[in-house]
Design an enzyme around this catalytic site. Structure first.
Site, PDB file in Angstrom:
ATOM      1  N   ASP A 163      -6.007-104.580 -25.749  1.00  0.00           N
ATOM      2  CA  ASP A 163      -4.637-104.170 -26.035  1.00  0.00           C
ATOM      3  C   ASP A 163      -4.477-103.523 -27.409  1.00  0.00           C
ATOM      4  O   ASP A 163      -3.905-102.438 -27.534  1.00  0.00           O
ATOM      5  CB  ASP A 163      -3.710-105.379 -25.917  1.00  0.00           C
ATOM      6  CG  ASP A 163      -2.264-105.040 -26.204  1.00  0.00           C
ATOM      7  OD1 ASP A 163      -1.585-104.543 -25.297  1.00  0.00           O
ATOM      8  OD2 ASP A 163      -1.820-105.257 -27.341  1.00  0.00           O
ATOM      9  N   SER A 191       0.276-102.975 -23.947  1.00  0.00           N
ATOM     10  CA  SER A 191      -0.518-102.089 -23.096  1.00  0.00           C
ATOM     11  C   SER A 191      -1.159-102.852 -21.941  1.00  0.00           C
ATOM     12  O   SER A 191      -1.264-102.342 -20.824  1.00  0.00           O
ATOM     13  CB  SER A 191      -1.589-101.347 -23.918  1.00  0.00           C
ATOM     14  OG  SER A 191      -2.505-102.231 -24.506  1.00  0.00           O
ATOM     15  N   ASP A 192      -1.568-104.090 -22.169  1.00  0.00           N
ATOM     16  CA  ASP A 192      -2.074-104.933 -21.078  1.00  0.00           C
ATOM     17  C   ASP A 192      -1.014-105.132 -19.997  1.00  0.00           C
ATOM     18  O   ASP A 192      -1.255-104.918 -18.805  1.00  0.00           O
ATOM     19  CB  ASP A 192      -2.477-106.313 -21.612  1.00  0.00           C
ATOM     20  CG  ASP A 192      -3.881-106.340 -22.185  1.00  0.00           C
ATOM     21  OD1 ASP A 192      -4.702-105.510 -21.782  1.00  0.00           O
ATOM     22  OD2 ASP A 192      -4.144-107.210 -23.030  1.00  0.00           O
ATOM     23  N   THR A 193       0.161-105.583 -20.421  1.00  0.00           N
ATOM     24  CA  THR A 193       1.191-105.908 -19.440  1.00  0.00           C
ATOM     25  C   THR A 193       1.761-104.651 -18.786  1.00  0.00           C
ATOM     26  O   THR A 193       2.126-104.683 -17.611  1.00  0.00           O
ATOM     27  CB  THR A 193       2.308-106.733 -20.088  1.00  0.00           C
ATOM     28  OG1 THR A 193       2.794-106.069 -21.264  1.00  0.00           O
ATOM     29  CG2 THR A 193       1.790-108.111 -20.496  1.00  0.00           C
ATOM     30  N   GLY A 196      -0.710-103.631 -16.138  1.00  0.00           N
ATOM     31  CA  GLY A 196      -0.588-104.537 -15.005  1.00  0.00           C
ATOM     32  C   GLY A 196       0.627-104.237 -14.151  1.00  0.00           C
ATOM     33  O   GLY A 196       0.562-104.257 -12.916  1.00  0.00           O
TER      34      GLY A 196
END
Length: 421
Positions: A163, A191-193, A196
């Protein structure tokens, strides 16, 4: 409870908590979908959580636990708050995918799956024989979904991506923080979420396409693609106008006045941009002199005097308490809110009304409170509890493999060989 359910015309004994302890049924728009979850860390599990929360039968496939394991370095141990929040409403099977027998077992599982989700580095899925082409050969209708740091091809395809690296590379850190204060990380794994969320949407699009055509496909995104998309108007300022946005701190990049202002006992956010909002703000706080100020008679004048107008507004707002500003301005139709910490946010009356935190029952931990999906469907109201907490690795292996038709002797043999835990 054991129930027999049908997946694409085939009967399976579905060993799943069809009711939580209050007797609420596990229903949802995805209750006919079976998902094999190979994801780790945060981005992939965020996508799978969307499916699990809306009724999909999600089977988390993970390595047999090692005695010396200290938990995932990013999300901690399975009994911690992070992993419990990421992996609720799933079942778990522990398979050694590095073994040929484990790979064959997973391919057998994929024959009856609707979706496989993975977020390995690009070369790992091929080494483990869980790549799209391999699985499509045993199930042409499969929706195969991938998240990577930088994309499935291109010069950075093999780079590890997390991230914070993507926050920096995407430009996000260059527009976050106070002017002149240096780059600043956003306080959540954005950025991860985001990746996803986008992958979850892509999976649903592919399932809709398959419903109409019978065709499976490979869905993929990356942290970098997701973050560039999330830049939204800040990105378009560059792509369309050639303008490189900079840090504006707590002030809106283009709307003035809109930002954080001082109160007698803290700070508030206020959005008083535009002619109507500006008049309402001044009227609500009795700021006649500010409204009549010659420098602030037009939107353009106010935009061009951002620092000056903020100083003049602060002299007025700091006379009032946070509660007074929130009440006065909202009553006048001017958006205004307090600056809460996370505890205050979850204890806010509106948040408590929305019941964003719900319990899940864990066999060792008891009830754990987790954060529910923000999506609301009138046809599928949120139950008062999650159906189950995140399972320990391999907790449901015997039940899941029995559904595949494996007999007790075959399961014991695989356990003895270390193929499954």
């Amino acid at each position: 409870m054991i129930a027999t359910v049908a997946f694409r015309g085939k009967a399976h004994a579905m060993v799943w908590p069809l009711e939580n302890r209050l007797g609420e049924m596990m229903r949802g728009p995805l209750e006919h979908i079976r998902v094999l979850d190979l994801t780790i860390a945060r981005a992939g599990p965020t996508a799978v959580r969307l499916l699990a929360d809306w009724g999909a039968d999600v089977i988390k496939v993970e390595p047999p636990p090692r005695k010396d394991a200290q938990g995932n370095s990013v999300t901690g141990g399975r009994h911690g708050s992070d992993e419990q929040n990421l992996h609720r409403n799933k079942r778990s099977v522990a398979i050694d995918l590095k073994s040929e027998a484990g790979q064959k077992l997973f391919q057998r599982m994929a024959m009856d799956a609707d979706v496989v989700v993975e977020n390995f580095r690009s070369d790992v899925k091929f080494r483990l024989a869980v790549d799209y082409e391999t699985l499509r050969s045993v199930n042409p209708k499969l929706v195969y979904a991938s998240i990577s740091g930088f994309g499935q091809d291109g010069p950075y395809r093999s780079r590890p991506g997390v991230d914070q690296i993507i926050q920096g590379m995407s430009g996000l850190m260059s527009v976050t923080g106070e002017p002149g204060g240096g780059p600043m990380r956003v306080g959540v794994a954005i950025s991860d979420t985001s990746a996803g969320m986008f992958l979850g949407q892509g999976i649903l699009l592919a399932l809709l396409h398959r419903e109409r055509t019978g065709e499976g496909q490979w869905v993929h995104t990356s942290l970098l693609e997701a973050m560039l998309s999330k830049l939204d108007f800040q990105g378009a300022r560059y792509t369309m106008d050639g303008e490189v946005p900079t840090q504006q701190g707590n002030d809106h990049p283009t709307q003035v006045p809109m930002g954080t202002f001082e109160a007698q006992d803290g700070h508030v956010n206020i959005a008083a941009f535009g002619s109507h909002m500006w008049r309402r703000f001044c009227d609500a706080l009795g700021a006649k002199d500010l409204f009549e100020h010659s420098d602030y008679q037009s939107v353009g004048q106010r935009v061009g005097r951002r620092d000056q107008i903020k100083q003049d507004m602060n002299r007025i707002t700091r006379v009032f308490t946070v509660a007074e500003l929130v009440r006065r301005l909202n009553e006048a139709g001017v958006p205004c809110g307090p600056i809460n910490d996370i505890g205050q946010a979850f204890e806010d009356p509106q948040v408590r009304h929305l019941t964003m935190a719900k319990p899940a029952e864990h066999p060792q931990l008891g009830d754990v409170n987790l954060v529910r999906s923000p999506i609301n469907l009138s046809g599928f109201p949120h139950p008062s509890r999650f159906h189950c907490a995140a399972p320990d690795a391999g907790a449901d292996g015997v039940d899941v493999l029995a559904e595949l038709g494996l007999g007790a002797d075959e399961i014991r043999s695989l356990q003895a060989l270390g193929v499954i835990a």
